[in-house]
Design a protein around this motif. Structure first.
Motif, PDB file in Angstrom:
ATOM      1  N   UNK A   1       0.715  -1.370  -0.052  1.00 62.34           N
ATOM      2  CA  UNK A   1      -0.031   0.134  -0.200  1.00 62.34           C
ATOM      3  C   UNK A   1       1.062   1.323  -0.114  1.00 62.34           C
ATOM      4  N   UNK A   2       2.095   1.280   0.729  1.00 62.39           N
ATOM      5  CA  UNK A   2       2.844   2.582   0.933  1.00 62.39           C
ATOM      6  C   UNK A   2       3.625   2.634  -0.493  1.00 62.39           C
ATOM      7  N   UNK A   3       3.934   1.492  -1.155  1.00 57.42           N
ATOM      8  CA  UNK A   3       4.471   1.499  -2.481  1.00 57.42           C
ATOM      9  C   UNK A   3       3.703   2.065  -3.403  1.00 57.42           C
ATOM     10  N   UNK A   4       2.463   1.410  -3.477  1.00 60.78           N
ATOM     11  CA  UNK A   4       1.145   1.981  -4.355  1.00 60.78           C
ATOM     12  C   UNK A   4       1.188   3.680  -4.230  1.00 60.78           C
ATOM     13  N   UNK A   5       1.026   4.150  -3.031  1.00 61.77           N
ATOM     14  CA  UNK A   5       0.774   5.400  -2.717  1.00 61.77           C
ATOM     15  C   UNK A   5       1.975   6.221  -3.198  1.00 61.77           C
ATOM     16  N   UNK A   6       3.115   5.660  -2.893  1.00 60.94           N
ATOM     17  CA  UNK A   6       4.402   6.364  -3.222  1.00 60.94           C
ATOM     18  C   UNK A   6       4.509   6.769  -5.004  1.00 60.94           C
ATOM     19  N   UNK A   7       4.103   5.569  -5.738  1.00 59.72           N
ATOM     20  CA  UNK A   7       3.943   5.458  -7.166  1.00 59.72           C
ATOM     21  C   UNK A   7       2.939   6.522  -7.649  1.00 59.72           C
ATOM     22  N   UNK A   8       1.780   6.670  -6.836  1.00 56.12           N
ATOM     23  CA  UNK A   8       0.915   7.511  -7.296  1.00 56.12           C
ATOM     24  C   UNK A   8       1.381   8.948  -7.278  1.00 56.12           C
ATOM     25  N   UNK A   9       1.903   9.150  -5.964  1.00 57.31           N
ATOM     26  CA  UNK A   9       2.413  10.453  -5.860  1.00 57.31           C
ATOM     27  C   UNK A   9       3.325  10.971  -6.844  1.00 57.31           C
TER      28      UNK A   9
ATOM     29  N   UNK B   1       1.505  11.769  -9.825  1.00 60.90           N
ATOM     30  CA  UNK B   1       0.883  13.097  -9.887  1.00 60.90           C
ATOM     31  C   UNK B   1       1.888  14.311 -10.168  1.00 60.90           C
ATOM     32  N   UNK B   2       2.889  14.065  -9.274  1.00 61.40           N
ATOM     33  CA  UNK B   2       4.206  15.273  -9.514  1.00 61.40           C
ATOM     34  C   UNK B   2       4.495  15.385 -11.089  1.00 61.40           C
ATOM     35  N   UNK B   3       4.777  14.052 -11.597  1.00 56.01           N
ATOM     36  CA  UNK B   3       5.028  14.204 -13.031  1.00 56.01           C
ATOM     37  C   UNK B   3       4.075  14.815 -13.882  1.00 56.01           C
ATOM     38  N   UNK B   4       2.650  14.525 -13.546  1.00 55.18           N
ATOM     39  CA  UNK B   4       1.718  15.055 -14.569  1.00 55.18           C
ATOM     40  C   UNK B   4       1.630  16.619 -14.187  1.00 55.18           C
ATOM     41  N   UNK B   5       1.669  16.946 -12.979  1.00 57.14           N
ATOM     42  CA  UNK B   5       1.629  18.290 -12.427  1.00 57.14           C
ATOM     43  C   UNK B   5       2.891  19.170 -13.141  1.00 57.14           C
ATOM     44  N   UNK B   6       3.987  18.839 -13.347  1.00 61.37           N
ATOM     45  CA  UNK B   6       5.206  19.194 -13.987  1.00 61.37           C
ATOM     46  C   UNK B   6       5.183  19.416 -15.443  1.00 61.37           C
ATOM     47  N   UNK B   7       4.592  18.432 -16.161  1.00 63.33           N
ATOM     48  CA  UNK B   7       4.280  18.495 -17.392  1.00 63.33           C
ATOM     49  C   UNK B   7       3.180  19.397 -17.797  1.00 63.33           C
TER      50      UNK B   7
END
Length: 97
Positions: free
Chosen positions: A4-12, A15-21
């Motif tokens: 679950x922590x790994x999945x949340x980290x991947x989602x974060x 999201x950061x990549x999406x916001x950056x682009x």
């Protein structure tokens, strides 16, 4: 729990990549002050670039920053970037102070 922590980290990270682009991370704001740029009007000839036009009119400084020249040209010409110069049209060229 680790999955679950790994999945949340991947989602974060996604999201950061999406916001950056899509929005970018650096916000460019123009100062409230009016910037005054000295300029001359010149007609573009076939094959001209910003640099060749400035050389022809002997206004290209010995040392210059191409990004600054491009920004000044764009501001002087109503948002038109230097790579959109069309032969036969009149443009304002920035003069270094």
């Amino acid at each position: 729990m680790k999955k679950m922590i790994f999945a949340l980290l991947i989602m974060l990270i996604m999201y950061i990549g999406y916001a950056d682009f899509t929005q970018g991370t650096i916000i460019h704001e123009l100062d409230s002050e009016t910037i005054e740029i000295t300029s001359i009007e010149a007609e573009a000839k076939p094959g001209d670039t910003l640099i060749t036009m400035m050389k022809r009119h002997d206004i290209l400084p010995v040392t210059f920053n191409i990004d600054t020249l491009s920004q000044e040209f764009t501001m002087l010409n109503g948002g038109l970037p230097p790579h959109k110069i069309v032969a036969g049209e009149q443009y304002l060229l920035p003069i270094a102070n």
